[in-house]
Design an enzyme around this catalytic site. Structure first.
Site: not given
Ligand code: NDP
Length: 777
Positions: A181, A233-236, A238, A255, A289, A385
């Protein structure tokens, strides 16, 4: 003289979008599946709607997982060479369509065409080539491992196609099938990738791409047909995923975020440093990141460096992503722009000195490169971050202070060190808690080198051999079984020796310590006889033990040879007292004499095995591209919590403790809750074997509550748990807050006698740090 714009043509990208009538379905089982519910793909630089993208439903997630399940046996059977040919074909296709991919990525994400063209897409191709090689070599180089099964992959928006390749290439190479996804903001290059999967004739269902919002990711994570989740993606999020998968047995790699230090020592070449800063924090609009978002400058050169940075910052060009002359493009979305602005407002309100580029486009999602000077390490902008082009600078005086400041973060993804003194760099690099260290360079990546974090930056590695390990499992499936491997009680146990009432204490920091509770627990053998008492450990004892383990950092700094010596001595001393331990096993476990002799003999042998590994579990030197030596060093996790199995009270203890301390960890151990007296006898062996105080700490008491304390503790970096299924789930759940690495048995029994996963214990006791050292006269 002003430079004019140098726009890249979007003709091919527009033709691609038109060919799909500006509307994309889901890619399931090799076919496009249209959906009524859609969302727009918007170009952040212009606000233009590029296309409509399908929103997957829970039913679609199920269909995609089923397609992957159906495709799995054929994909495994195809073998490494067949898979290598497909991966090679994907690499070739990415190269053939590289301009289209680059333009589409820039349009969809807002990032500069210069970067997608020269960095993202070439790295994507490189990833598929590299992993075509691993597919080919799987049978020889990973002969003890096999595929995991169906993999669910969730990626972010900052490097859409690159993150796709980091996930898909190793998964396919190792024989897995997958459902991916993309982030809702940036689906288009993933959909173009789906098209090339079809073009090369990849078997249906091997790669499925489903688009949609976070709920789609959540449904994928929770689907019972998925055996592994890989997330960036985000730590939250994760953390949510860690909690949602707890107890399911799904393998997980995360990651996550970072707040990486960029450390400049006084002898660094400051002009190179300035360009390094540009690459560290203004590359990809700072939406990286591992961005070097905290500048730590040695006090003696800080002012000079700041002056140079202020000048350089004003020369950056921000503009439309398709303009070949720009340095920075657009922020991915209005929401992210708002997040960045609000952090910067906070920084300004705190009274920090700020410098920003004055000239940026007024329409579209743009944010100026920003530099905060003399920021306090505790400030919000120095801790959180921001994920935007915002650099916060602070100073240090000594090297020790630089290390402390660098580690003053809950993250641990990367660090960049700048000095002309290689000895200093290699002294500091191991002291920084981060998965990647760049020396006199920054933000360089390669498919052959692992990338990933410590602490709240997540766990698991992507790239290189270490990354492959996330997509395989040991072939030796019988290592864990529903049935116990334990010896049967012979039934004629001898009760305690009577005489003096002696309740062994805890063992903390090399000393015996009374339990904080002041309570003790009776130990009963299988015949129901009371054979002794042990202290009842509690939260406070765990806390003291963790402190003692933490204070013992010198153990990790020893050479492997020195640790091996201590382990051999430990084995020697255990062997010298074998009679005593054999009798104890007969008494407490009701063993036959023969079984007791075997368990003690295997325990001595096990310590020998891990003593032998202590100076042989080497890292590698990765052959990364572009004139770099990349050292992949195996490092101890730090403080490791170990919850021993009920069975094999002595062998279970030494089989877990020995590999952990052989690699330099300090451990806090909960010995067999059912039969802890072999462990308390073991104190004396530890005392007489030169094991430094704090290396092994032992807390007796009820297994589950003590395991929960270890799992919750923020200074425990990893936890191994060998208990019940329920306890395993609890450990995984509680580990989510600190993002610690956990290894649990899901209530199954391990074959401690034969130790089929001998090397796996070493892998789980260590983490790979990649140190990049560029060269060139
Ligand atoms: P998210 O962690 O929300 O998104 C990353 C991926 O996870 C997206 O494909 C998202 O879908 C999906 N996702 C969201 N919620 C869930 C869930 N409960 N279960 C499974 N998958 C889920 O990052 P954001 O795009 O909201 O960005 C927010 C913050 O995260 C940024 O400001 C940044 O600080 C951090 N970030 C860190 C990254 C990294 O590489 N470490 C990369 C991107 C963001 P969808 O996009 O459709 O919501």
């Amino acid at each position: 003289m002003e430079y004019g714009p140098a726009p890249e043509s979007d003709k091919n990208a527009m033709e691609f979008l038109d060919r799909h009538k500006r509307s994309f379905g889901l890619f399931i089982n090799g076919k496009w599946v249209t959906r009524k519910e859609t969302f727009p793909a918007v170009s952040p630089a212009t606000g233009q709607v590029l296309a409509q993208v399908a929103e997957a439903s829970a039913g679609d997630v199920d269909a995609a997982v089923k397609a992957a399940q159906k495709a799995l046996p054929g994909w495994v059977k195809a073998g490494g060479h067949e898979r290598a040919k497909y991966l090679y074909a994907l690499a070739r296709q990415v190269q053939k369509h590289s301009r289209l991919f680059a333009v589409l990525e820039s349009l969809d994400n807002g990032k500069a065409i210069r970067e997608t063209r020269d960095i993202d897409i070439p790295l994507v191709a490189r990833h598929f080539y590299h992993h075509a090689g691993w597919a080919q070599l799987m049978d020889s180089e990973l002969k003890d491992y096999k595929e995991i099964g169906v993999v669910g992959q969730i990626i972010p928006w900052n490097f859409p196609l690159l993150m796709l390749s980091w996930k898909i290439a190793p998964a396919l190479a190792m024989g897995n099938t997958l459902v991916l996804k993309p982030a809702e903001q940036t689906s288009l290059t993933a959909l173009l990738f789906a098209e090339i999967c079809r073009n090369i004739g990849l078997p249906d269902g091997v790669v499925n791409i489903i688009t949609g919002h976070g709920s789609v990711g959540e449904a994928l994570v929770n689907h019972p047909g998925v055996q592994k989740i890989a997330f960036t993606g985000s730590t939250e999020v994760g953390r949510i995923i860690r909690k949602n998968t707890a107890g399911s047995g799904k393998k997980l790699s995360l990651e996550l975020g970072g707040k990486s230090p960029f450390i400049v020592f006084e002898d660094a070449d400051l002009d190179s440093v300035v360009e390094g800063v540009v690459d560290a924090i203004w590359f990809n609009q700072g939406q990286v990141c591992c961005a070097g978002s905290r500048l730590l400058a040695q006090e003696s050169i800080a002012e000079k460096l700041y002056e140079k940075l202020k000048v350089r910052l004003q020369k950056l060009v921000v503009g439309n992503s398709l303009d070949k002359g720009i340095d920075m493009g657009a922020i991915v979305s209005p929401e992210q722009l708002k997040t960045i602005s609000s952090f910067v407002d906070k920084g300004k309100n705190e009274g920090n000195e700020v410098w920003q580029l004055e000239n940026i486009p007024s329409a579209g999602c743009f944010f100026p490169p920003t530099l905060f000077l003399n920021v306090s390490p505790a400030s919000v902008i120095a801790q959180e971050e921001i994920f935007g082009p915002v650099l916060v600078a602070m100073t240090f005086r000594s090297h020790q202070e630089a290390v402390k400041l660098a580690n003053n973060t809950r993250y641990g993804l990367a660090a960049s060190l700048w000095t002309e003194n290689i000895n200093l760099a290699l002294d500091v690099a191991p002291k920084i808690k981060a998965g990647t260290i760049w020396i006199n360079t920054t933000n360089v990546f390669d498919a052959s080198s692992g990338f990933g974090g410590y602490r709240e930056s997540g766990f698991g590695r992507e790239g290189g051999l270490e990354g492959l390990m996330e997509y395989v499992k040991p072939k030796e499936e019988k290592a864990f079984s529903e049935k116990t491997f334990a010896f049967k009680a012979a039934g004629s146990s001898k009760a305690g020796t009577g005489g003096l009432d002696r309740t062994p204490k805890m063992y903390i920091g090399g000393k015996q310590a009374r339990p904080d509770s002041g309570y003790s627990l009776q130990v009963v053998n299988p015949a129901g006889q009371v054979v002794g008492e042990v202290g009842e450990g509690s939260r406070k004892d765990i806390r003291n033990a963790v402190e003692a383990a933490q204070a013992n950092s010198k153990w990790a700094e020893n050479t492997g040879h020195a640790r091996a010596q201590v382990l051999y001595y430990l084995a020697e001393n255990l062997s010298a007292r074998k009679k005593e331990f054999e009798e104890r096993l007969v008494e407490t476990c009701g063993y036959s004499a023969k079984d007791a002799i075997l368990e003690v003999a295997r325990s001595v042998e096990r310590i020998f095995t891990y003593a032998a590994y202590a100076d042989k579990y080497d890292g590698r030197v990765h052959s990364t591209i572009s004139r770099n030596v990349t050292l992949a060093m195996n490092e101890p996790l730090g403080v490791l919590g170990i919850v021993c199995p009920d069975e094999f009270p002595l062998l279970g203890l030494v089989s877990t403790v020995a590999p952990a301390i052989a690699l330099g960890n300090s451990v806090v151990v909960i010995p067999s809750p059912a039969s802890p007296l072999s462990a308390t006898d073991f104190y004396q062996v530890l005392d007489t074997s030169d094991v430094p105080g704090g290396t092994v700490n032992i807390i007796t008491g009820p297994g589950e509550p003590l395991a929960a304390e270890l799992a919750r503790h923020f200074d425990v970096e990893g936890i191994w748990y060998f208990g019940s299924a329920e306890g395993s789930k609890n450990v995984e759940l509680l580990s989510a807050d600190s993002m610690k690495r956990s290894w649990v048995n899901y209530g199954k029994h391990y074959d401690w006698l034969n130790n089929p996963l001998e090397k796996e214990f070493l892998r789980k006791a260590s983490e790979v740090k990649n140190i990049w050292i560029p060269y060139g006269a």
